[in-house]
Design an enzyme around this catalytic site. Sequence first.
Site, PDB file in Angstrom:
ATOM      1  NE  ARG A 227      -3.242  -2.907   0.210  1.00  0.00           N
ATOM      2  CZ  ARG A 227      -3.796  -3.749   1.103  1.00  0.00           C
ATOM      3  NH1 ARG A 227      -3.197  -3.997   2.251  1.00  0.00           N
ATOM      4  NH2 ARG A 227      -4.925  -4.356   0.824  1.00  0.00           N
TER       5      ARG A 227
ATOM      6  CG  ASP B  33      -2.663  -6.326  -1.105  1.00  0.00           C
ATOM      7  OD1 ASP B  33      -3.706  -6.195  -1.766  1.00  0.00           O
ATOM      8  OD2 ASP B  33      -2.642  -6.765   0.048  1.00  0.00           O
TER       9      ASP B  33
ATOM     10  CG  HIS C 194      -5.738  -8.841  -1.400  1.00  0.00           C
ATOM     11  ND1 HIS C 194      -5.987  -7.532  -1.101  1.00  0.00           N
ATOM     12  CD2 HIS C 194      -6.519  -9.578  -0.579  1.00  0.00           C
ATOM     13  CE1 HIS C 194      -6.891  -7.474  -0.120  1.00  0.00           C
ATOM     14  NE2 HIS C 194      -7.237  -8.695   0.199  1.00  0.00           N
TER      15      HIS C 194
ATOM     16  CG  ASP D 186      -6.251 -11.792   2.502  1.00  0.00           C
ATOM     17  OD1 ASP D 186      -5.441 -12.209   1.646  1.00  0.00           O
ATOM     18  OD2 ASP D 186      -6.295 -10.602   2.863  1.00  0.00           O
ATOM     19  CD  GLU D 187      -9.916  -8.701   2.936  1.00  0.00           C
ATOM     20  OE1 GLU D 187     -10.610  -8.081   3.738  1.00  0.00           O
ATOM     21  OE2 GLU D 187      -8.891  -8.220   2.404  1.00  0.00           O
TER      22      GLU D 187
ATOM     23  CD1 TRP E   8      -7.417 -13.260   8.153  1.00  0.00           C
ATOM     24  CD2 TRP E   8      -8.200 -11.198   8.453  1.00  0.00           C
ATOM     25  NE1 TRP E   8      -8.259 -12.987   7.110  1.00  0.00           N
ATOM     26  CE2 TRP E   8      -8.752 -11.718   7.266  1.00  0.00           C
ATOM     27  CE3 TRP E   8      -8.543  -9.906   8.855  1.00  0.00           C
ATOM     28  CZ2 TRP E   8      -9.646 -10.998   6.470  1.00  0.00           C
ATOM     29  CZ3 TRP E   8      -9.434  -9.174   8.060  1.00  0.00           C
ATOM     30  CH2 TRP E   8      -9.972  -9.719   6.883  1.00  0.00           C
TER      31      TRP E   8
ATOM     32  CE1 TYR F 102      -4.854  -8.289  11.476  1.00  0.00           C
ATOM     33  CE2 TYR F 102      -5.950  -6.818   9.940  1.00  0.00           C
ATOM     34  CZ  TYR F 102      -5.463  -8.066  10.257  1.00  0.00           C
ATOM     35  OH  TYR F 102      -5.578  -9.091   9.358  1.00  0.00           O
TER      36      TYR F 102
ATOM     37  CD1 TRP G   3      -3.405  -4.934   8.309  1.00  0.00           C
ATOM     38  CD2 TRP G   3      -2.690  -5.520   6.274  1.00  0.00           C
ATOM     39  NE1 TRP G   3      -3.459  -6.301   8.218  1.00  0.00           N
ATOM     40  CE2 TRP G   3      -3.025  -6.694   6.985  1.00  0.00           C
ATOM     41  CE3 TRP G   3      -2.211  -5.639   4.962  1.00  0.00           C
ATOM     42  CZ2 TRP G   3      -2.900  -7.965   6.442  1.00  0.00           C
ATOM     43  CZ3 TRP G   3      -2.088  -6.899   4.423  1.00  0.00           C
ATOM     44  CH2 TRP G   3      -2.430  -8.051   5.149  1.00  0.00           C
TER      45      TRP G   3
ATOM     46  CD  GLU H  19      -4.883  -0.704   3.795  1.00  0.00           C
ATOM     47  OE1 GLU H  19      -4.120  -0.737   4.785  1.00  0.00           O
ATOM     48  OE2 GLU H  19      -5.560  -1.688   3.427  1.00  0.00           O
TER      49      GLU H  19
END
Length: 557
Positions: free
Chosen positions: A162, A191, A285, A351-352, A418, A443, A492, A494
């Site tokens: 990020r 990512d 991702h 993930d995701e 997580w 986190y 993370w 961002e």
Amino acid sequence: MKRIVLTALTSLMCVYAVAQVNIIPKPVFLKAQPQQKGFSINTQTKIVIGNDSLRNAAVFFNDYLEKYLQFKLTITSVKPTENYISLGVNTGISKFADAYELGVFAQNISLTGNSNPGVFYGIQTLIQLLPTTKAATLNIPAVAVTDYPRFAYRGMHLDVSRHFFDVAFVKKYIDYLAMRKMNYFHWHLTDDHGWRIEIKKYPKLTEIGAWRNGSIIGLWPGKGNENIKYQVLPNDVKITPANAEIKTDGIRHGGYYTQEEIKDVIKYAADRYITIIPEIEMPAHSMAALAAYPEFGTEPNKPYKVAETWGMMNKYNNVFQPNDKTFSFLEDVLTEVMNLFPSKYIHIGGDEASKVWWKQSAETQKIMKEKGIKDEVALQSYFIHRIEKFVNSKGKTIIGWDEILDGGLAPNAVVMSWRGEKGGIAAAKVKQKVVMSPEEKLYLNHKQFMKEDSLAANKFLPLETVYNYEPVPAELNAEQAKYIWGAQGNLWSEYIANPAKVEYMLFPRMDALSEIQWSQKEQKNYADFLKRLKTQFKRYDLMGITYSQRYLSPVAN
Ligand code: ACM
């Protein structure tokens, strides 16, 4: 009267000496001996190493002295009669892995580990016994310490996708981990927002995938960037007219590590007994990879872009097409990664992964039919199992986020839990290793105060919550609990665009994390931790570490 004054003075001196002994993470056994004279480091003090494999521990100590206290000692294998710090290994001192014993006496300091990492951990304790200001001699209080870690896995993660952080800062970050006796660095290298590792066979991954246009301003989905036109799907957050009209600021963000740089960082970490676990995200991702090689996506004719707004899985199509061509690509990438990183463990994300992209791809549906895969959840599982087989064939083990449980857990995988602890509990119950890293507790990119000075992920994770986290869930029995390999904090990036902000988010919550990972459960005490932290703040000042001054005020909130 004289005696009273003397007694008062002596007890003051005792308090002073004890006040210096504020070690984080708290050692298993520590006896301060304020009535005894401690050791003084002067320019003539020698560091004596029992064998050459301890040189890196001696150098780490010397580097600290030089950088922050302007001392540089001689490292030698010849023991003088006094005024020395000896480092040695004796496998017999403890039955616990990576234990050390440290004794500070008037004539010398003795540090013995039952392994080389044990000695290195003892060095970290010794550093914390040093004064926090420069002086002509460095007085170290007399103590006896016996210590060893609670968990074998003590990790910290850094997202360099990020926002990119250069090699110099990554090394600094590794030093921070070392100083908290951590032994795994989880390097989140790929990512949607940037691919950060040179892959020789696929140069476009970094030529194209390492760069994005536009700063992302504001909390998700961000303002100040591209003209965001999401495909509207069920469960989407509605885009507002304000979001839809925003233009990019055109600033180019990015960077990547060459393989030579990565080798250098791996060696740097290994000298600190830290294993680097690289993460290559799949099956989702993957926008940055797809921007470089759209042929591996489910819409090969689509102009994929390195993501320019913070991601949500249903917002844009960032999944790989699970066909043979893609698996060959991923295997090539993983082969280069596994050749570079000596770690037995390779993180493959997992993930995701939104299922909508596979649902609407005719090719994906055809693959599923051919292979008898009943739905997209089973497809995720097929994807991870197939990659696991390949990674296992090279003698390595996969780690994945807890979504790798969905559709059936890959048989040898380590689960990084997580989304709370549920995934970790399920994995431990079937005797698979678990790293606990629940979002609500570990986190460190979440806000540490209700009102932050700058943007942070919009959940509240105060210091005390981190400190009080217990990685072994009560519902596991003693046998199952053995599969809780350890705990990890995640960062993370961002909303973390520079090193000072990384430090601000880390400290002191990473100190609290280290106590979860290293110290014995029954030793933990938040009030005592806060007391010890006061000395740490002085050390941060000495080291030039950025942290919130709010912790220094009585009401830190
Ligand atoms: C994650 O936070 N998506 C692992």
